[in-house]
Design a protein around this motif. Structure first.
Motif, PDB file in Angstrom:
ATOM      1  N   ALA A 145     -20.880  -7.857 -27.493  1.00  0.00           N
ATOM      2  CA  ALA A 145     -19.895  -8.334 -28.469  1.00  0.00           C
ATOM      3  C   ALA A 145     -20.518  -8.425 -29.863  1.00  0.00           C
ATOM      4  CB  ALA A 145     -19.349  -9.698 -28.041  1.00  0.00           C
ATOM      5  N   ASP A 146     -21.779  -8.818 -29.935  1.00  0.00           N
ATOM      6  CA  ASP A 146     -22.504  -8.874 -31.201  1.00  0.00           C
ATOM      7  C   ASP A 146     -22.564  -7.472 -31.818  1.00  0.00           C
ATOM      8  OD1 ASP A 146     -24.583  -8.805 -33.176  1.00  0.00           O
ATOM      9  OD2 ASP A 146     -25.621 -10.468 -32.225  1.00  0.00           O
ATOM     10  N   LYS A 147     -22.992  -6.493 -31.038  1.00  0.00           N
ATOM     11  CA  LYS A 147     -23.100  -5.127 -31.559  1.00  0.00           C
ATOM     12  C   LYS A 147     -21.737  -4.586 -31.961  1.00  0.00           C
ATOM     13  CE  LYS A 147     -25.249  -0.671 -30.675  1.00  0.00           C
ATOM     14  NZ  LYS A 147     -26.102   0.104 -29.743  1.00  0.00           N
ATOM     15  N   LEU A 148     -20.718  -4.864 -31.162  1.00  0.00           N
ATOM     16  CA  LEU A 148     -19.369  -4.406 -31.491  1.00  0.00           C
ATOM     17  C   LEU A 148     -18.874  -5.052 -32.789  1.00  0.00           C
ATOM     18  CD1 LEU A 148     -17.045  -2.600 -30.564  1.00  0.00           C
ATOM     19  CD2 LEU A 148     -16.213  -4.513 -29.187  1.00  0.00           C
ATOM     20  N   THR A 149     -19.329  -6.264 -33.068  1.00  0.00           N
ATOM     21  CA  THR A 149     -18.948  -6.971 -34.291  1.00  0.00           C
ATOM     22  C   THR A 149     -19.719  -6.453 -35.500  1.00  0.00           C
ATOM     23  OG1 THR A 149     -18.374  -8.948 -33.046  1.00  0.00           O
ATOM     24  CG2 THR A 149     -18.911  -9.263 -35.374  1.00  0.00           C
ATOM     25  N   ARG A 150     -21.023  -6.333 -35.365  1.00  0.00           N
ATOM     26  CA  ARG A 150     -21.871  -5.960 -36.507  1.00  0.00           C
ATOM     27  C   ARG A 150     -22.007  -4.459 -36.729  1.00  0.00           C
ATOM     28  NH1 ARG A 150     -25.652 -10.735 -37.498  1.00  0.00           N
ATOM     29  NH2 ARG A 150     -25.538 -11.953 -35.592  1.00  0.00           N
ATOM     30  N   ARG A 173     -11.053 -17.027 -18.513  1.00  0.00           N
ATOM     31  CA  ARG A 173     -10.791 -17.429 -19.890  1.00  0.00           C
ATOM     32  C   ARG A 173     -12.032 -18.061 -20.528  1.00  0.00           C
ATOM     33  NH1 ARG A 173      -5.888 -20.462 -22.915  1.00  0.00           N
ATOM     34  NH2 ARG A 173      -6.961 -20.498 -24.913  1.00  0.00           N
ATOM     35  N   ALA A 174     -12.791 -18.840 -19.778  1.00  0.00           N
ATOM     36  CA  ALA A 174     -13.962 -19.505 -20.355  1.00  0.00           C
ATOM     37  C   ALA A 174     -14.965 -18.484 -20.894  1.00  0.00           C
ATOM     38  CB  ALA A 174     -14.630 -20.413 -19.327  1.00  0.00           C
ATOM     39  N   VAL A 175     -15.150 -17.381 -20.216  1.00  0.00           N
ATOM     40  CA  VAL A 175     -16.069 -16.343 -20.705  1.00  0.00           C
ATOM     41  C   VAL A 175     -15.527 -15.747 -21.999  1.00  0.00           C
ATOM     42  CG1 VAL A 175     -17.093 -14.083 -20.202  1.00  0.00           C
ATOM     43  CG2 VAL A 175     -17.018 -15.852 -18.431  1.00  0.00           C
ATOM     44  N   LYS A 176     -14.220 -15.532 -22.050  1.00  0.00           N
ATOM     45  CA  LYS A 176     -13.611 -14.979 -23.271  1.00  0.00           C
ATOM     46  C   LYS A 176     -13.716 -15.957 -24.431  1.00  0.00           C
ATOM     47  CE  LYS A 176     -10.431 -12.385 -20.425  1.00  0.00           C
ATOM     48  NZ  LYS A 176      -9.048 -12.172 -20.052  1.00  0.00           N
ATOM     49  N   GLU A 177     -13.598 -17.239 -24.155  1.00  0.00           N
ATOM     50  CA  GLU A 177     -13.760 -18.250 -25.205  1.00  0.00           C
ATOM     51  C   GLU A 177     -15.212 -18.286 -25.691  1.00  0.00           C
ATOM     52  OE1 GLU A 177     -11.482 -19.828 -26.800  1.00  0.00           O
ATOM     53  OE2 GLU A 177      -9.732 -19.797 -25.498  1.00  0.00           O
ATOM     54  N   LYS A 178     -16.154 -18.062 -24.781  1.00  0.00           N
ATOM     55  CA  LYS A 178     -17.557 -17.982 -25.199  1.00  0.00           C
ATOM     56  C   LYS A 178     -17.761 -16.779 -26.110  1.00  0.00           C
ATOM     57  CE  LYS A 178     -19.402 -20.305 -21.108  1.00  0.00           C
ATOM     58  NZ  LYS A 178     -20.190 -20.139 -19.866  1.00  0.00           N
ATOM     59  N   ILE A 179     -17.164 -15.647 -25.767  1.00  0.00           N
ATOM     60  CA  ILE A 179     -17.222 -14.463 -26.625  1.00  0.00           C
ATOM     61  C   ILE A 179     -16.609 -14.790 -27.982  1.00  0.00           C
ATOM     62  CG2 ILE A 179     -16.339 -12.107 -26.944  1.00  0.00           C
ATOM     63  CD1 ILE A 179     -16.632 -11.809 -23.834  1.00  0.00           C
ATOM     64  N   ALA A 180     -15.514 -15.552 -27.975  1.00  0.00           N
ATOM     65  CA  ALA A 180     -14.885 -15.964 -29.240  1.00  0.00           C
ATOM     66  C   ALA A 180     -15.868 -16.694 -30.126  1.00  0.00           C
ATOM     67  CB  ALA A 180     -13.676 -16.862 -28.962  1.00  0.00           C
ATOM     68  N   LEU A 181     -16.654 -17.567 -29.536  1.00  0.00           N
ATOM     69  CA  LEU A 181     -17.616 -18.341 -30.326  1.00  0.00           C
ATOM     70  C   LEU A 181     -18.760 -17.480 -30.823  1.00  0.00           C
ATOM     71  CD1 LEU A 181     -17.465 -21.640 -28.360  1.00  0.00           C
ATOM     72  CD2 LEU A 181     -16.920 -21.324 -30.767  1.00  0.00           C
ATOM     73  N   VAL A 182     -19.230 -16.557 -30.008  1.00  0.00           N
ATOM     74  CA  VAL A 182     -20.287 -15.654 -30.455  1.00  0.00           C
ATOM     75  C   VAL A 182     -19.797 -14.834 -31.652  1.00  0.00           C
ATOM     76  CG1 VAL A 182     -21.657 -13.624 -29.794  1.00  0.00           C
ATOM     77  CG2 VAL A 182     -21.456 -15.566 -28.214  1.00  0.00           C
ATOM     78  N   VAL A 183     -18.636 -14.214 -31.506  1.00  0.00           N
ATOM     79  CA  VAL A 183     -18.076 -13.372 -32.569  1.00  0.00           C
ATOM     80  C   VAL A 183     -17.755 -14.205 -33.808  1.00  0.00           C
ATOM     81  CG1 VAL A 183     -16.071 -11.949 -33.193  1.00  0.00           C
ATOM     82  CG2 VAL A 183     -17.229 -11.594 -30.998  1.00  0.00           C
TER      83      VAL A 183
END
Length: 153
Positions: free
Chosen positions: A99-104, A39-49
């Motif tokens: 995640a950045d590329k998937l977002t932008r 979950r912590a990795v997913k929460e980090k992804i949440a913050l990046v996105v």
């Protein structure tokens, strides 16, 4: 649980649709739970996105969630503001870049992007969960922006 302030022209927002709230929360819990990725990795992804999307509501919510998982708030803030300079392992950085590329640039995702994650020893289940997490947080960022959600916690 997040403290939602649902707004709308009649002041009701999504409160008129508890079925949608329940479905959204259920999907979020399923995506966020510890599985192939912690979950912590997913929460980090949440913050990046959420940082990329300038979602103050989600940045506040997921900074608090990461803090509750033992991650210092300054790291959470840095992930949202400037993730490339945040202290992280190179394999995690690869997830953040994906995640950045998937977002932008979602239309630009190619097999080479997945191969790059595999080069950092991420397996297919972990890559799948990264895609789900990034997609979920982009969705939630749009919902929070569209409804004018503000942190109330």
């Amino acid at each position: 649980a997040h403290g939602f302030l649902f707004v709308g022209s009649n002041g009701q927002g999504l409160r008129a649709r508890p079925d949608l709230i329940a479905a959204e929360l259920g999907l979020g819990q399923a995506i966020l739970k510890d599985a192939a990725l912690p979950r912590a990795v997913k929460e980090k992804i949440a913050l990046v996105v959420s940082g990329i999307n300038h979602s103050s509501y989600c940045i506040a919510a997921h900074s608090e969630a990461l803090h509750n998982l033992g991650v210092p708030k300054p790291l959470a803030r840095q992930l949202a503001i400037d993730y490339p300079s945040a202290p992280a392992s190179e394999p995690e950085r690869a997830l953040f870049r994906f995640a950045d590329k998937l977002t932008r640039q979602p239309g630009e995702i190619a097999p080479a992007d997945v191969d790059e994650l595999r080069r950092h020893a991420w397996n297919d289940a972990q890559i799948h969960e990264t895609v789900l997490a990034a997609g979920w947080f982009n969705f939630v960022n749009r919902i929070s922006a569209g409804l004018g959600l503000i942190p109330d916690f």
